[in-house]
Design a protein around this motif. Structure first.
Motif, mmCIF file in Angstrom:
data_model
loop_
_atom_site.group_PDB
_atom_site.id
_atom_site.type_symbol
_atom_site.label_atom_id
_atom_site.label_comp_id
_atom_site.label_asym_id
_atom_site.label_seq_id
_atom_site.Cartn_x
_atom_site.Cartn_y
_atom_site.Cartn_z
ATOM 1 N N ARG A 178 -24.717 -33.100 2.891
ATOM 2 C CA ARG A 178 -26.060 -32.959 1.720
ATOM 3 C C ARG A 178 -25.380 -32.531 -0.073
ATOM 4 N NH1 ARG A 178 -29.510 -32.136 5.549
ATOM 5 N NH2 ARG A 178 -29.771 -30.278 5.953
ATOM 6 N N ARG A 179 -24.581 -31.616 0.077
ATOM 7 C CA ARG A 179 -24.340 -30.619 -0.642
ATOM 8 C C ARG A 179 -23.307 -31.910 -1.872
ATOM 9 N NH1 ARG A 179 -22.533 -24.890 -0.022
ATOM 10 N NH2 ARG A 179 -21.205 -25.472 -1.405
ATOM 11 N N ALA A 180 -22.601 -32.446 -0.905
ATOM 12 C CA ALA A 180 -21.543 -33.048 -1.310
ATOM 13 C C ALA A 180 -21.415 -34.436 -2.343
ATOM 14 C CB ALA A 180 -20.404 -33.895 -0.241
ATOM 15 N N ASP A 181 -20.467 -34.462 -3.769
ATOM 16 C CA ASP A 181 -20.347 -35.923 -4.366
ATOM 17 C C ASP A 181 -20.011 -36.628 -3.944
ATOM 18 O OD1 ASP A 181 -23.007 -34.503 -6.322
ATOM 19 O OD2 ASP A 181 -21.740 -32.542 -6.596
ATOM 20 N N GLU A 182 -18.801 -36.376 -3.586
ATOM 21 C CA GLU A 182 -17.916 -37.247 -3.513
ATOM 22 C C GLU A 182 -17.010 -36.508 -2.356
ATOM 23 O OE1 GLU A 182 -13.955 -38.907 -6.023
ATOM 24 O OE2 GLU A 182 -15.631 -37.290 -7.263
ATOM 25 N N VAL A 183 -15.791 -37.953 -1.567
ATOM 26 C CA VAL A 183 -15.427 -37.821 -0.955
ATOM 27 C C VAL A 183 -13.817 -37.849 -1.567
ATOM 28 C CG1 VAL A 183 -14.023 -39.254 1.202
ATOM 29 C CG2 VAL A 183 -16.737 -38.879 1.011
ATOM 30 N N ILE A 184 -12.763 -37.279 -1.344
ATOM 31 C CA ILE A 184 -11.476 -37.378 -1.952
ATOM 32 C C ILE A 184 -10.437 -37.397 -0.668
ATOM 33 C CG2 ILE A 184 -12.142 -36.242 -3.848
ATOM 34 C CD1 ILE A 184 -10.038 -34.652 -2.797
ATOM 35 N N ASP A 199 -5.560 -36.527 5.140
ATOM 36 C CA ASP A 199 -7.307 -36.201 4.968
ATOM 37 C C ASP A 199 -8.544 -36.481 3.824
ATOM 38 O OD1 ASP A 199 -6.577 -33.922 7.618
ATOM 39 O OD2 ASP A 199 -6.341 -32.049 6.664
ATOM 40 N N LYS A 200 -9.594 -36.567 4.682
ATOM 41 C CA LYS A 200 -10.899 -36.420 3.787
ATOM 42 C C LYS A 200 -11.243 -35.529 3.766
ATOM 43 C CE LYS A 200 -10.049 -40.924 2.847
ATOM 44 N NZ LYS A 200 -9.872 -42.053 1.625
ATOM 45 N N VAL A 201 -11.387 -34.742 2.093
ATOM 46 C CA VAL A 201 -12.571 -33.698 2.070
ATOM 47 C C VAL A 201 -12.966 -34.496 1.175
ATOM 48 C CG1 VAL A 201 -11.869 -31.583 0.740
ATOM 49 C CG2 VAL A 201 -10.277 -32.711 2.429
ATOM 50 N N LEU A 202 -14.707 -33.380 1.709
ATOM 51 C CA LEU A 202 -15.798 -33.131 0.602
ATOM 52 C C LEU A 202 -15.738 -31.655 -0.544
ATOM 53 C CD1 LEU A 202 -18.344 -33.549 3.402
ATOM 54 C CD2 LEU A 202 -17.968 -35.372 2.571
ATOM 55 N N ILE A 203 -16.056 -33.274 -1.671
ATOM 56 C CA ILE A 203 -16.582 -31.850 -2.836
ATOM 57 C C ILE A 203 -17.439 -31.994 -2.960
ATOM 58 C CG2 ILE A 203 -13.760 -32.045 -2.994
ATOM 59 C CD1 ILE A 203 -14.313 -33.550 -5.458
ATOM 60 N N GLU A 204 -17.930 -30.897 -4.286
ATOM 61 C CA GLU A 204 -19.336 -30.639 -4.856
ATOM 62 C C GLU A 204 -18.834 -30.292 -5.766
ATOM 63 O OE1 GLU A 204 -23.376 -27.909 -4.501
ATOM 64 O OE2 GLU A 204 -21.547 -27.155 -4.079
ATOM 65 N N TYR A 205 -19.738 -31.402 -7.290
ATOM 66 C CA TYR A 205 -19.387 -30.497 -8.955
ATOM 67 C C TYR A 205 -20.064 -29.551 -8.927
ATOM 68 C CZ TYR A 205 -18.151 -36.282 -8.463
ATOM 69 O OH TYR A 205 -17.703 -37.471 -8.241
ATOM 70 N N SER A 206 -18.562 -29.243 -9.750
ATOM 71 C CA SER A 206 -19.470 -28.116 -10.239
ATOM 72 C C SER A 206 -18.643 -27.820 -11.474
ATOM 73 C CB SER A 206 -18.837 -27.254 -9.317
ATOM 74 O OG SER A 206 -18.766 -25.115 -9.780
ATOM 75 N N THR A 207 -18.491 -26.863 -12.525
ATOM 76 C CA THR A 207 -18.103 -26.245 -13.098
ATOM 77 C C THR A 207 -17.688 -25.513 -13.510
ATOM 78 O OG1 THR A 207 -20.239 -25.066 -14.234
ATOM 79 C CG2 THR A 207 -20.203 -27.378 -15.087
ATOM 80 N N VAL A 257 -14.112 -27.494 -2.791
ATOM 81 C CA VAL A 257 -13.680 -28.008 -1.629
ATOM 82 C C VAL A 257 -14.770 -27.536 -0.901
ATOM 83 C CG1 VAL A 257 -12.527 -28.615 0.225
ATOM 84 C CG2 VAL A 257 -11.363 -29.022 -2.563
ATOM 85 N N LEU A 258 -15.826 -28.810 -0.464
ATOM 86 C CA LEU A 258 -17.172 -27.829 0.917
ATOM 87 C C LEU A 258 -16.354 -28.098 2.676
ATOM 88 C CD1 LEU A 258 -19.581 -29.786 0.051
ATOM 89 C CD2 LEU A 258 -19.834 -27.794 -1.044
ATOM 90 N N THR A 259 -15.174 -28.963 2.668
ATOM 91 C CA THR A 259 -14.584 -28.923 4.462
ATOM 92 C C THR A 259 -13.938 -30.568 4.651
ATOM 93 O OG1 THR A 259 -15.391 -29.195 6.006
ATOM 94 C CG2 THR A 259 -16.870 -30.691 4.823
#
Length: 290
Positions: A178-184, A199-207, A257-259
């Motif tokens: 739910r926190r993820a904004d994009e798969v990279i 690897d496919k990784v979940l990322i959350e946009y952040s400043t 990077v979340l996971t």
């Protein structure tokens, strides 16, 4: 001296009495005993139900004789076994339970209007059951966009496409998803063993991220990279690769990077199909998903 044999039905071979007995046991006797035991009946109880002698059951099970079709058909009902199951046929029809056979028999006793009412009721129940599956799939899964962006974990420059074909990745829902904004996608080996090439990784946009966190960055002249933030540098976990000095390269943070997406996070094709169908139905029937 030759042993006297018996012609088979096809007349293509001859069997001795012992061979006939063995074949009777294989095709009938052992199966009658197995399904009788499964049904919790003694030989005497089965004989009483069929209104025959106990010795007849004993002869069938030891292969001396085999049951006539009339008794065999009655045993299918008494022992709650379908012919396909009894004879070991595969892929031919569906085995019916006693309850299912009773429903079919009851349906056949109805007049035309009764049958139409049952069909209408059944179709309605099937539709409601499918809606429940859609609602469950909608609440148990989530989707995150994959913009086809590669983040380097190596020495290769990773520029991103100007007009990517965005693909939604469906995963089981949880807090990180739910926190993820994009798969990279990770490309290279500089972050091994934590992140592997492909690897496919979940990322959350952040400043901003803390020292020690793993982030995705955009570095002019290099493109997207995945690195660990360590004060003034972007660190590679694999010691064979150099770090990037932030103030020299002008790196900009894209997200935290979340996971890594593990196999266990991915629903089956059938589950994903239900989820995508649910998304479409939600536009027309939002009340289903409240």
């Amino acid at each position: 001296m030759s042993v006297k044999g018996y012609n088979t039905i096809a007349g293509l071979e001859k069997l001795t009495p012992e061979e006939i007995k063995q074949r009777n046991v294989e095709h009938y006797g052992s199966k009658i005993k197995y399904f009788r035991t499964r049904a919790g009946l003694t030989a005497e109880q089965l004989a009483d139900t069929l209104q025959i002698s106990k010795s007849s059951i004993r002869n069938w099970e030891c292969g001396l004789t085999r049951p006539d079709p009339e008794y065999l058909y009655r045993m299918f009902s008494i022992l709650d076994v379908e012919p396909n199951e009894f004879f070991g046929f595969k892929g031919i029809g569906t085995l019916l339970t006693t309850q299912e056979r009773d429903l079919i028999d009851n349906f056949r006793t109805l007049d035309r209007f009764g049958k139409e009412a049952v069909v209408t009721l059944t179709e309605g129940m099937i539709k409601k059951a499918h809606i429940r599956k859609l609602v469950e799939a909608y609440h148990l899964q989530n989707s995150i966009p994959d913009k086809q962006r590669l983040f380097a974990a190596g020495d290769q420059a990773m520029e991103w496409p100007d007009y990517p074909e965005v693909e939604d990745v469906v995963l089981y829902d949880n807090d990180l998803v739910r926190r993820a904004d994009e798969v990279i996608t990770v490309s290279g080996h500089s972050m091994e063993p934590k992140f592997m090439d492909g690897d496919k990784v979940l990322i959350e946009y952040s400043t901003d991220i803390r020292n020690g966190d793993i982030g995705c960055f955009y570095v002019p002249g290099i493109g997207g990279v995945i690195k660990q933030k360590l004060y003034d540098r972007l660190h590679s976990l694999n010691r064979e690769y150099d770090d990037i000095i932030v103030h020299e390269e002008g790196a900009q943070l894209v997200g935290r990077v979340l996971t890594v997406i593990e196999k266990s996070m991915r629903p089956s094709r059938e589950e994903q199909a239900l989820f995508r169908e649910a998304l479409g139905e939600r536009e027309h029937h939002p009340e289903w998903f409240e």
